[in-house]
Design a protein around this motif. Sequence first.
Motif: not given
Length: 367
Positions: A153-173
């Motif tokens: 759902v999202y891509s970047t040439p930078d680094a990603l860390a610590r995903p957190a999925l919302s209770p209803d799975a509609s968003a992710a931090a």
Amino acid sequence: MALASGKHIIALALAAVIGAGFACSSAFAAEEADRPALISLPAAEWSLSPLPLPSEELVEMLAGMADIHSDETGFSASTLFDLRKKIKGEIVFESEGRTLSRSRPAETGVSALFPGAQPSAAHSGGALAFIDRGATVSKLSIYNFSQEKPRAVYSTPDALARPALSPDASAAAIVLISLSNLERKLLIINTSDGSSFAPRLTSDFHSAAWNPADGSLWVALKKCPPGDGSSRLCFDRAAPSGGGVSSVSIPLRPSDENGGTPSFAAMRGAAFSFSPTGKKILVYDERSADGLFYVADVASGETSKNAFKSPAGAAIQFDSLAWGRDDDSFVFTYLGNIWVKLSDKDTPPFPAIVGASAAASPPLWLP
């Protein structure tokens, strides 16, 4: 002549070896003459061969053989086998080689899912967010357990860390780390269309977690705003829709005289998460090896200071820690294995090992 001489030398060597063999056999026979004879049954005599183990005993034996670190748990292999039957639900984790795996300890062993790292899910389960790192890009991917394949759902040439999925799975931090200057930025990503925005935080932050009680995102701040100096945890709270940010804090008080309270400012890597009901909060320093963690009541601020010990009394310096399936259970990694703390209503309540998995990030314990 040279060839004949060579054959003669080989023949002499073989004769010497054979002679030595006969000599050893004679000596062995003489030595064994006074001992009882051993009778070997021919392979064809199947009716006289040992009986097979009962299926349940065989399963238990194999389970014990698979426990590479069973001597470090304080439980025997048979006890561990029985304890696994108490572990309901499913455990998802990142194993070595950045591969996501799953296990239903009461029913099945470990099976691989697909490549991925740092899995995150709501306590209710249903969907999974994780990082898929490639050679040139990092992706945030979502996997619904009812589907066959994950989707990016999202891509970047930078680094990603610590995903957190919302209770209803509609968003992710998720935390985005710039590879050019190593700056950290918190993003909230819409899992349906991949759109993203960065909430305007009031201060530098450690980590973020969703509160299942109201669906809001709480961000742990490294420093509290000026106050009366009392012990408290400070957060930026982002609304579930629109991302509007407000300040919130939890005043803390120890539950007993020997207890203590955590401080985000004193931690190098503060990690926190809400219990499945949202009534409690778990806090620990993931960059410390003291094996301590704190559980605070969100409403009252009453805080307990805790540590795990093995059945033999040895301190357990876990690598990562998360809530289990309810407000009284936990799942964590220790010595490369996944352990769980069952509810105190169970006997024995703790710990039960799931398997030698070399888990590389906090595991998930889902329904």
